[in-house]
Structures are given as C-alpha cells and as structure tokens.
Design a protein around this motif. Structure first.
Motif, PDB file in Angstrom:
ATOM      1  N   TYR A  12       0.846  -1.192   0.000  1.00  0.00           N
ATOM      2  CA  TYR A  12       0.000   0.000   0.000  1.00  0.00           C
ATOM      3  C   TYR A  12       0.884   1.246   0.000  1.00  0.00           C
ATOM      4  O   TYR A  12       1.903   1.283   0.703  1.00  0.00           O
ATOM      5  N   ILE A  14       1.321   3.777   1.633  1.00  0.00           N
ATOM      6  CA  ILE A  14       1.103   4.444   2.919  1.00  0.00           C
ATOM      7  C   ILE A  14       2.374   4.329   3.754  1.00  0.00           C
ATOM      8  O   ILE A  14       2.855   3.221   4.018  1.00  0.00           O
ATOM      9  N   GLN A  16       4.334   5.313   7.361  1.00  0.00           N
ATOM     10  CA  GLN A  16       4.175   5.746   8.748  1.00  0.00           C
ATOM     11  C   GLN A  16       5.292   6.727   9.065  1.00  0.00           C
ATOM     12  O   GLN A  16       6.467   6.428   8.871  1.00  0.00           O
ATOM     13  N   VAL A  31       3.683  -1.745  11.036  1.00  0.00           N
ATOM     14  CA  VAL A  31       3.203  -1.097   9.813  1.00  0.00           C
ATOM     15  C   VAL A  31       3.737  -1.829   8.585  1.00  0.00           C
ATOM     16  O   VAL A  31       3.001  -2.083   7.622  1.00  0.00           O
ATOM     17  N   GLY A  36       2.391  -1.498   4.703  1.00  0.00           N
ATOM     18  CA  GLY A  36       2.854  -0.133   4.489  1.00  0.00           C
ATOM     19  C   GLY A  36       4.354  -0.044   4.663  1.00  0.00           C
ATOM     20  O   GLY A  36       5.056  -1.064   4.687  1.00  0.00           O
ATOM     21  N   GLN A 190       1.927   9.987   3.789  1.00  0.00           N
ATOM     22  CA  GLN A 190       2.603   9.704   5.053  1.00  0.00           C
ATOM     23  C   GLN A 190       1.663  10.082   6.188  1.00  0.00           C
ATOM     24  O   GLN A 190       1.141  11.198   6.224  1.00  0.00           O
ATOM     25  N   PHE A 195      -0.910   7.182  13.698  1.00  0.00           N
ATOM     26  CA  PHE A 195       0.003   6.124  14.130  1.00  0.00           C
ATOM     27  C   PHE A 195       0.663   6.463  15.472  1.00  0.00           C
ATOM     28  O   PHE A 195       1.097   5.573  16.193  1.00  0.00           O
ATOM     29  N   ALA A 291      -1.674  -0.875  14.596  1.00  0.00           N
ATOM     30  CA  ALA A 291      -1.152  -0.319  13.349  1.00  0.00           C
ATOM     31  C   ALA A 291      -1.805  -0.991  12.147  1.00  0.00           C
ATOM     32  O   ALA A 291      -2.131  -0.326  11.152  1.00  0.00           O
ATOM     33  N   GLU A 292      -2.007  -2.290  12.225  1.00  0.00           N
ATOM     34  CA  GLU A 292      -2.634  -3.011  11.119  1.00  0.00           C
ATOM     35  C   GLU A 292      -4.062  -2.541  10.893  1.00  0.00           C
ATOM     36  O   GLU A 292      -4.481  -2.324   9.745  1.00  0.00           O
ATOM     37  N   LEU A 295      -3.987   0.933   9.231  1.00  0.00           N
ATOM     38  CA  LEU A 295      -3.628   0.886   7.823  1.00  0.00           C
ATOM     39  C   LEU A 295      -4.769   0.329   6.977  1.00  0.00           C
ATOM     40  O   LEU A 295      -5.108   0.883   5.921  1.00  0.00           O
ATOM     41  N   GLN A 296      -5.373  -0.737   7.440  1.00  0.00           N
ATOM     42  CA  GLN A 296      -6.471  -1.339   6.687  1.00  0.00           C
ATOM     43  C   GLN A 296      -7.690  -0.415   6.620  1.00  0.00           C
ATOM     44  O   GLN A 296      -8.371  -0.354   5.592  1.00  0.00           O
ATOM     45  N   TRP A 299      -6.913   2.233   3.995  1.00  0.00           N
ATOM     46  CA  TRP A 299      -6.935   1.688   2.642  1.00  0.00           C
ATOM     47  C   TRP A 299      -8.355   1.337   2.183  1.00  0.00           C
ATOM     48  O   TRP A 299      -8.742   1.651   1.053  1.00  0.00           O
TER      49      TRP A 299
END
Length: 315
Positions: A12, A14, A16, A31, A36, A190, A195, A291-292, A295-296, A299
C-alpha cells in the motif's frame, strides 16, 4: 502498482511517519508487516539505541522498513554510521539540507526520501538526487514549515515543480484524505498522528489519551524562529505562546525549551511541562488502534471513496 509502491516495494502507498518518541521498532515493524512502510524515528535515539531498534525491527519483519533522521540533530554523524553499518535500505531525511548526506546514502545503494515544506526545498531535494519527496503541509505535527502552507496548496505546487515520486503529509489520517492527496498529485501518503496513538506506538499512554481528547484549535504552530513544531495546548505551550507574543529572543526561547522537553511529554507522559507534538488531525482521532487496523481502515476507506466519486452524477 504506482511509483511509491514500486520504489519502496510495499503493498500500500502508505508511509508511517518517523516520529520522535513514538516510532520505535514495534510500530515500524507492525506497519511494514501490514503492507505499508514503517519508519524508525531516529531523532529521539542515541546511536546504540538506534542500532538496537534496527536489529529488532529486522527480526520482527521481513518486509521493507526505513529510518527517519532529522538532519539538524548534533550527533548526525554517529546516527549515519549506525545506519550504514546496519545496512538500512531506506532513509527518510528531514529538517535539514539533504545535500549533506544524500550522496553517501546513494553510494551505498540506499533509497532516499526527503521531507520538505515548500516548493523551493522540494526542488533542492530533487537536485540532490533523492528518490522521492515528502511534501508536508502546515497541518502536520513535528517539524513544520514557517510558510504555513497547507497540504491542499502544497501538494499541487510541488507536483508541478518536480518529477519524482511524491508523498503527501500533513492532516492525513483517513482514506478520504488519502484520496484527496492523490487527486492533488501525490503518489502516496505519510501518516503521523494516527500512528502516534497506535497500540504499538512507544508514546506514553498519557500522551495518547491527551491526543484523543484534543478538540479543534487545541494545537498551534509554535517556536517558528527556533524549530517550528505544532504543540498540543498545555502549560508549557502556553508559556511559549506568551514568550513569543512578548517578542522573546532566540536565546530566551532556547532556555524555555531546555533539554529533553519532548521526551518529558511524549515518552514520560508529563502533560503539563512536556512538549506535546501532534498534528491538527488529532481533533479527529478518538481511539487507540493497532497499526494493522489503522492501515487497513485507511486503505479500505480509500477504495470505497474512490468508487463513490467515480459514480457521482454531476450532469
């Protein structure tokens, strides 16, 4: 895959942000494992501590990760030595002149991105041979631009000025804001503040809860004549504001800041006397997440909003 995904070999686009006192190996590896690009924030680390974090991150993930180094720090030579010895493959530099270290990083086969706050610095970074530019708007926490150019204005101007992979930063914490940044010309984003309050962030729980409680207007850009940072309102920030309103000199501001002020606030949890660096988007944050999950969530919202906009009937 777009240019940012290819450049960093990530799933992805993305990144951090490498934030002092928040971005240790746990956050960076989490991450990266989630698809990411995780960054270890070296600005708060002594060389031996940085080495430990790099080695632990290598053990915690087999995915790409990088190190962020604020170039204005006095022990930069020692940090660079560690980065080279540990064969770090990706470096994000910030708060300084990229010409100083970029050639050495490139000689060692590293991928280099540099964080800027205006078009002039973006062009200088490109001329230095960096592989990507992170354009960070006024909304961001941490080191910021004196020009106070917002992300909405900065990204299209930088996009027009350089022909490199462009990562947008500042005020981005959702799929909607990511989609907006991409529409403005960014190839990736970013994310910092969201995060910073992740469960894997090394920030103190007091700081995380203060960020989650923040409302509109609770952060202000301060210390512009020294090192511009966006501070969450507390006793220390109010004293800084008073000093600046009274025309404090550079020396007086340095004395007021003192040493280890950010550590006191963000890592040790002193919400009164600590320096609490965070972005404007803190007013939108309301919970600690992994963090997961962060990110998900970004996205998936990005994908949903992309479809929604494509289906708008504007006839």
């Amino acid at each position: 895959m777009n240019t940012v995904q290819k450049l960093f070999n990530i799933q992805y686009p993305i990144v951090q942000a490498g934030m002092v006192w928040c971005s240790g190996w746990r956050l960076a590896s989490a991450v990266s494992n989630a698809g990411g690009l995780g960054l270890i924030g070296a600005g708060s680390m002594y060389p031996d501590v940085l080495r430990e974090h790099i080695q632990k991150c290598k053990k915690a993930t087999d995915k790409p990760f990088g190190v962020n180094i604020p170039l204005l720090y006095p022990n930069m030579e020692d940090l660079v030595k560690v980065i080279l010895q540990e064969k770090v493959k990706i470096v994000f530099s910030s708060a300084g002149n990229p010409a100083t270290w970029t050639p050495l990083f490139k000689e060692n086969g590293m991928t280099v991105a540099h964080v800027v706050s205006n078009v002039k610095f973006a062009q200088k970074a490109a001329a230095c041979g960096v592989d990507a530019v992170v354009a960070e708007g006024f909304e961001a926490g941490g080191h910021n631009g004196r020009e106070e150019t917002t992300t909405l204005c900065l990204i299209p101007m930088v996009r027009e000025a350089i022909d490199l992979p462009l990562v947008a930063a500042g005020g981005i914490a959702s799929g909607k804001s990511m989609l907006a940044a991409m529409a403005l010309g960014a190839d990736g984003v970013q994310v910092g503040s969201r995060f910073a309050v992740a469960s894997e962030s090394s920030a103190h729980e007091n700081f995380k809860q203060a960020v989650l409680a923040a409302q509109e207007g609770d952060t202000k850009l301060r210390l512009k004549s020294l090192v511009p940072v966006r501070l969450l309102k507390n006793d220390f920030a109010l004293r800084v504001a008073e000093a600046e309103d009274n025309g404090a000199s550079l020396e007086e501001l340095e004395d007021l800041l003192g040493r280890a002020r950010a550590k006191k606030g963000m890592f040790e949890g002193d919400l009164s006397e600590g320096e609490l660096e965070i972005g404007q988007v803190s007013a939108m944050l309301d919970r600690v997440e992994s963090a997961e999950d962060i990110l998900q969530a970004i996205w998936q919202e990005f994908l949903v909003e992309k479809v929604r906009l494509s289906q708008l009937d504007l006839s």
